[in-house]
Design an enzyme around this catalytic site. Structure first.
Site, mmCIF file in Angstrom:
data_model
loop_
_atom_site.group_PDB
_atom_site.id
_atom_site.type_symbol
_atom_site.label_atom_id
_atom_site.label_comp_id
_atom_site.label_asym_id
_atom_site.label_seq_id
_atom_site.Cartn_x
_atom_site.Cartn_y
_atom_site.Cartn_z
ATOM 1 N N LYS A 102 -8.178 0.543 0.553
ATOM 2 C CA LYS A 102 -7.793 -0.872 0.535
ATOM 3 C C LYS A 102 -8.980 -1.789 0.280
ATOM 4 C CE LYS A 102 -3.317 -0.613 2.672
ATOM 5 N NZ LYS A 102 -2.502 -0.724 3.881
ATOM 6 N N ARG A 113 -2.549 7.161 7.307
ATOM 7 C CA ARG A 113 -1.840 7.231 6.024
ATOM 8 C C ARG A 113 -2.889 7.168 4.924
ATOM 9 N NH1 ARG A 113 -0.116 3.508 2.347
ATOM 10 N NH2 ARG A 113 1.875 3.848 1.320
HETATM 11 C C1 YH5 Z 1 0.263 0.728 5.512
HETATM 12 O O1 YH5 Z 1 -0.887 0.319 5.737
HETATM 13 N N1 YH5 Z 1 0.390 0.326 2.995
HETATM 14 S S1 YH5 Z 1 1.404 0.193 0.467
HETATM 15 C C2 YH5 Z 1 -3.762 -1.728 -1.825
HETATM 16 C C3 YH5 Z 1 -4.733 -0.818 -2.195
HETATM 17 C C4 YH5 Z 1 -4.618 0.515 -1.855
HETATM 18 C C5 YH5 Z 1 -3.494 0.939 -1.153
HETATM 19 C C6 YH5 Z 1 -6.379 -0.487 -3.849
HETATM 20 N N2 YH5 Z 1 2.490 1.047 2.778
HETATM 21 C C7 YH5 Z 1 0.851 0.716 4.220
HETATM 22 O O2 YH5 Z 1 -1.233 1.626 0.343
HETATM 23 N N3 YH5 Z 1 2.892 1.644 5.103
HETATM 24 C C8 YH5 Z 1 1.413 0.533 2.153
HETATM 25 O O3 YH5 Z 1 -5.811 -1.301 -2.869
HETATM 26 C C9 YH5 Z 1 2.158 1.174 4.074
HETATM 27 N N4 YH5 Z 1 1.046 1.205 6.513
HETATM 28 C C10 YH5 Z 1 2.329 1.649 6.311
HETATM 29 N N5 YH5 Z 1 3.023 2.096 7.366
HETATM 30 C C11 YH5 Z 1 -0.215 -0.503 0.148
HETATM 31 C C12 YH5 Z 1 -1.301 0.490 -0.067
HETATM 32 C C13 YH5 Z 1 -2.509 0.024 -0.812
HETATM 33 C C14 YH5 Z 1 -2.656 -1.311 -1.140
#
Ligand code: YH5
Length: 271
Positions: free
Chosen positions: A212, A247
């Site tokens: 993130k 996760r």
């Molecule tokens: C979460 O924290 N996050 S979707 C931006 C990024 C990288 C990854 C490159 N679903 C979560 O994974 N479910 C998502 O920048 C989730 N907890 C739970 N329970 C976003 C994501 C991401 C966003």
């Protein structure tokens, strides 16, 4: 669902959005997604979290039809190939219902059961539910997020969601403070530092720091593809501060790092 207290549970992320897999047509995409999930399980994932709509900052919603078209073929194949529980990353009642019918076992709702219809679906299936905290909506949540006290505010929100869920018989809850969902860099850091306060509510804590943007912010603007070390540091810190589930995208390196974090966490000093 039983989450071990001495081994961190790893939830592997399976994005089934058009940008996630090479564009060799719909069938190739499905097969690649299934193979990627199998690989994550071999690498040590305990659960697979499947999502068909991006909820990244700035992203636009897709229809339930489109989301189902993306995730259903993958879930249908995966349940035949593995016993690893599948969670569905969706806030749409129709997507939740269809995927739970198809064999998904856990509901991962980034809107924390704020939709009454979602509450009904969770009650019908009596499935474990991840209650994630989000301030605002993905499209605009990162414009000036504000809290009185980020941990206390989220905790109050959890207490309200827990009460509402329990009132309709949903008892298997997992709490997620929602790293990056309407939070500044400082909010994210305070959350990770004070995770134990959420754990005190009596439910397992899950966090999703993987790749993130706060990791990019702390490393001089590294892009998402270069945030592995930062992700490892974040999951290790989260574990030591009270998370039971993480996760992540990069299952193998995170699993290896967490084996050490778990050993340290489980070492109890005597005399
Ligand atoms: C979460 O924290 N996050 S979707 C931006 C990024 C990288 C990854 C490159 N679903 C979560 O994974 N479910 C998502 O920048 C989730 N907890 C739970 N329970 C976003 C994501 C991401 C966003």
């Amino acid at each position: 669902m039983n989450f071990s207290t001495d081994k961190t549970t790893i939830m592997g992320i399976l994005n089934v959005t058009p940008d996630s897999f090479s564009d060799g047509g719909q069938f190739n995409n499905i097969e690649e997604a299934v193979e990627h999930a199998i690989k994550m399980i071999q690498d040590g994932a305990d659960l697979i979290d499947i999502g068909g709509e991006s909820t990244r900052p700035g992203s636009e919603p897709v229809s339930a039809e489109e989301e189902l078209r993306r995730v259903m073929p993958v879930i249908e194949r995966l349940v035949k190939k593995t016993d690893a529980p599948i969670s569905i990353d969706s806030y749409k009642p129709r997507v939740a219902r269809e995927t739970l019918k198809a064999g998904a076992k856990i509901l991962n709702d980034v809107t924390g059961l704020t939709n009454p219809e979602m509450m009904t679906v969770a009650a019908e299936f009596k499935c474990p539910v991840v209650i994630m905290h989000m301030q605002g909506k993905p499209k605009t949540m990162q414009t000036n997020p504000q809290y009185d006290d980020v941990v206390n505010d989220i905790k109050k929100n959890f207490q309200e969601r827990i009460a509402a869920a329990r009132a309709v018989g949903i008892t298997e809850l997992i709490l997620d403070p929602g790293i990056g969902f309407g939070k500044t860099l400082e909010h994210n850091l305070i959350i990770l530092k004070r995770l134990k306060e959420f754990a005190d509510l009596g439910y397992p804590i899950i966090v999703g720091p993987s790749r993130k943007s706060f990791i990019g912010q702390l490393t001089g603007g590294l892009p998402a593809t270069k945030r592995l070390e930062g992700t490892i540091a974040a999951v290790v810190a989260a574990r030591l501060n009270g998370a039971s589930i993480v996760r992540v995208h990069d299952v193998l390196p995170c699993r290896r790092a967490l084996q050490i974090a778990d050993a340290i966490f489980n070492t109890h000093l005597s005399s």
